[in-house]
Design an enzyme around this catalytic site. Structure first.
Site, PDB file in Angstrom:
ATOM      1  N   LYS A   1       0.836  -1.195   0.000  1.00 42.49           N
ATOM      2  CA  LYS A   1       0.000   0.000   0.000  1.00 42.49           C
ATOM      3  C   LYS A   1       0.871   1.246   0.000  1.00 42.49           C
ATOM      4  CE  LYS A   1      -3.922  -1.882   2.648  1.00 42.49           C
ATOM      5  NZ  LYS A   1      -4.955  -1.707   1.618  1.00 42.49           N
TER       6      LYS A   1
ATOM      7  N   ARG B   1     -10.276 -11.572   1.981  1.00 38.25           N
ATOM      8  CA  ARG B   1     -11.099 -12.657   1.431  1.00 38.25           C
ATOM      9  C   ARG B   1     -10.357 -13.992   1.481  1.00 38.25           C
ATOM     10  NH1 ARG B   1     -11.586  -9.366  -4.090  1.00 38.25           N
ATOM     11  NH2 ARG B   1     -11.314  -7.686  -2.578  1.00 38.25           N
TER      12      ARG B   1
HETATM   13  N1  BES Z   1      -8.176  -3.813   4.533  1.00 31.38           N
HETATM   14  C1  BES Z   1      -8.280  -3.427   3.192  1.00 31.38           C
HETATM   15  C2  BES Z   1      -9.558  -2.660   2.896  1.00 31.38           C
HETATM   16  C3  BES Z   1      -9.572  -1.223   3.324  1.00 31.38           C
HETATM   17  C4  BES Z   1      -8.773  -0.290   2.712  1.00 31.38           C
HETATM   18  C5  BES Z   1     -10.439  -0.811   4.301  1.00 31.38           C
HETATM   19  C6  BES Z   1      -8.831   1.033   3.098  1.00 31.38           C
HETATM   20  C7  BES Z   1     -10.503   0.510   4.688  1.00 31.38           C
HETATM   21  C8  BES Z   1      -9.693   1.435   4.085  1.00 31.38           C
HETATM   22  C9  BES Z   1      -8.284  -4.652   2.281  1.00 31.38           C
HETATM   23  O1  BES Z   1      -7.490  -5.691   2.693  1.00 31.38           O
HETATM   24  C10 BES Z   1      -7.751  -4.203   0.964  1.00 31.38           C
HETATM   25  O2  BES Z   1      -6.625  -3.834   0.892  1.00 31.38           O
HETATM   26  N2  BES Z   1      -8.598  -4.235  -0.059  1.00 31.38           N
HETATM   27  C11 BES Z   1      -8.238  -3.814  -1.340  1.00 31.38           C
HETATM   28  C12 BES Z   1      -8.823  -4.779  -2.343  1.00 31.38           C
HETATM   29  C13 BES Z   1      -8.306  -4.590  -3.728  1.00 31.38           C
HETATM   30  C14 BES Z   1      -6.863  -4.974  -3.797  1.00 31.38           C
HETATM   31  C15 BES Z   1      -9.138  -5.441  -4.660  1.00 31.38           C
HETATM   32  C16 BES Z   1      -8.775  -2.406  -1.548  1.00 31.38           C
HETATM   33  O3  BES Z   1      -9.882  -2.112  -1.094  1.00 31.38           O
HETATM   34  O4  BES Z   1      -8.069  -1.595  -2.141  1.00 31.38           O
HETATM   35 MN    MN Z   2      -5.508  -5.489   2.010  1.00 31.34          MN
END
Ligand code: BES
Ligand code: MN
Ligand code: ZN
Length: 513
Positions: free
Chosen positions: A282, A356
């Site tokens: 990230k 997931r």
């Molecule tokens: N924990 C995150 C989701 C999230 C991100 C919640 C920011 C709240 C704020 C999750 O594990 C994630 O990173 N999801 C990705 C999925 C994507 C790679 C398909 C996302 O939401 O960017």
């Molecule tokens: Mn994630």
């Protein structure tokens, strides 16, 4: 805080503070009117000087009001009477509690619970319970990690809520008790969410579950370790844990309050104690907030605490699937293919879609409980925050009555959820050239495709998914965990208790609003 209820006139209360509402244009509530009359119109005289118009959120503290028995009166602005809805009710209670906390009063009798709140069935039970939950929410502080504890002078110990008649004392007492239990469950979830990832590790969550289990004879706990996961074949969960030095944990808490053999409700919580994204790392801005990526797990613990505190006559299983998601020489890489516990293979196209992956193995594991319903809670997608913002969790599932019950529980508790479609058409986005499915479905409908992924592991039971990414914590100046969705889950469980007949359940089948 100690909460109780009482019926009787405000001018007769021998207490440190009486709290009453004033609507806009200085319209006195019934309780304020009684004080005014008892004091020979002194309250309305005072308001005529213009110190409190009655706007929503205003407060004014009055000392030594003549011919009353209390030391102080706290006037709370409630806005326009016609517009006094749930939100303004909570705001009024919150402001009142904050103002009270700044006085020297150790105890107060609050009459805001006697106001008429617009909306269906916002009766004494609802008003007292919400008041208790709002009070605890307002007073919450997290200063465990500060060397100087909060210096606020806080003598307030006891809040008594007015109920309109003696007939309603019993229902008011039940509301106070249940509100306090829900608040305590949310408090636990909030503390766990706020703890940083170097303290709140998967092992820490497992220990927290053990502590909770010790508080009740009805609770059993079991922790699956990495070796157990390997034996079972939880390839998806293990793929996420690879990059971390902290071993993953799969915690199973079994609360047996119902009749033996009654099918349990199973709550599954995503417990990523830190989500860096893994190799699909990230950006660093606000990455600290990914310590909150275990708020689903915290919500499960909070909801189970409510079950214990209220001794709910239900069987409830809590499953917490805990891991870190970090980059490492041994971490999973984009393109890796793993085999899940279900036997289905997954191409990990993005290691940041780890929630997931851990959930799918936990969900398959749930089959063994012969569940009545499975509800998973997960801070799963940023897309959910884009779709619904911070006000509602996303709801998707494979069983309309279950979704309906959760929607109702959300509406009643104020911890709202909103349904998104789980149509087959979206499933195509998960196609993979190399495995049974990919773990990401592209930019479109990110919350839905995440749920589509999970739906492939939940075919054997009734299931609902709550995407709590938007509601579980606040960012910015008031950054911190909220304790959601504990109130929603608690309401859902309360509604399932036979013969309780809470309004949310009575409201079943009525037109949804
Ligand atoms: N924990 C995150 C989701 C999230 C991100 C919640 C920011 C709240 C704020 C999750 O594990 C994630 O990173 N999801 C990705 C999925 C994507 C790679 C398909 C996302 O939401 O960017
Ligand atoms: Mn994630
Ligand atoms: Zn995550």
């Amino acid at each position: 805080m100690d909460f109780s209820v009482k019926s009787g006139n405000p001018e007769k209360q021998r207490t440190a503070c009486v709290v009453v509402g004033v609507f806009e244009r200085r319209r006195l509530s019934a309780a304020a009117g009684q004080l005014d009359q008892a004091s020979g119109g002194r309250l309305s005289n005072l308001l005529r000087r213009g110190d409190l118009e009655g706007r929503s959120g205003q407060t004014l503290l009055v000392h030594n009001l003549a011919d009353t028995l209390c030391d102080r009166v706290l006037l709370v602005g409630c806005g326009r009477e016609r517009e006094f809805d749930e939100r303004r009710y909570r705001k009024a209670v919150g402001r009142a509690v904050r103002a009270l906390n700044e006085t020297g009063a150790m105890e107060a009798v609050c009459y805001l619970t006697e106001l008429t709140v617009k909306g269906r069935e916002r009766d004494t039970y609802w008003r007292v319970r919400q008041a208790v939950e709002t009070a605890e929410d307002t007073l919450y502080r997290f200063d465990r990690l500060k060397s100087e504890k909060s210096t606020e002078r806080r003598p307030l110990r006891r809040l008594v809520f007015g109920v309109p008649s003696r007939r309603e004392l019993a229902v008011g007492e039940r509301a106070a008790r249940e509100g306090a239990a829900i608040a305590a469950g949310a408090h636990l979830a909030r503390d766990l969410g706020n703890l940083p990832a170097n303290i709140c590790t998967p092992a820490y969550l497992a220990d927290e579950a053990r502590t909770l289990a010790k508080s009740s004879r009805r609770m059993k706990v079991e922790v699956l370790e990495r070796a157990d996961m390997e034996k079972l074949g939880m390839g998806a969960l293990l793929a996420v844990a690879r990059g971390s030095r902290q071993p993953p944990k799969l915690v199973v808490l079994q609360y047996s309050g119902g009749t033996r053999g009654a099918k349990p409700v199973v709550l599954v919580g995503k417990g990523i104690t830190f989500d860096s994204g893994g190799i699909s790392i990230k950006p660093s801005a606000a990455m600290d907030e990914m310590k909150f990526d275990m708020c689903g797990a915290a919500g499960v613990l909070g909801a189970l605490k409510v079950c214990v505190d209220l001794q709910l006559p239900l069987n409830v299983v809590g499953v917490i699937v805990a891991s870190e998601n970090l980059p490492d020489g041994d971490a999973s890489k984009p393109g890796d293919v793993v085999t899940s516990l279900s036997g289905q293979t997954i191409e990990i196209l993005n290691t940041d879609a780890e929630g997931r992956l851990v959930l799918c193995d936990a969900l398959t594991y749930c089959e063994r409980f012969g569940p009545e319903a499975v509800v998973d809670l997960a801070t799963l997608t940023g897309a959910c925050v884009v779709a619904l913002g911070k006000h509602a969790s996303g709801l998707l599932g494979n069983h309309a009555p279950l979704a309906h019950d959760l929607l109702n529980a959300g509406r009643y508790s104020g911890d709202r959820t909103w349904e998104l479609p789980l149509w087959d058409e979206y499933q195509d986005q998960l196609k993979s050239n190399f495995a049974d499915m990919a773990n990401v479905g592209g930019r479109d409908a990110g919350t839905i495709t995440a749920a589509c992924f999970l739906s492939r592991f939940t075919k054997k039971y009734h299931w609902a998914h709550l995407d709590i990414a938007g509601v579980a914590w606040k960012s910015g100046k008031r950054k911190g965990a909220t304790g959601r969705p504990v109130p929603l889950l608690a309401q859902y469980l309360l509604d399932r208790c036979e013969g309780r007949g809470t309004p949310a359940r009575k409201g079943r089948g009525a037109a949804g609003g």
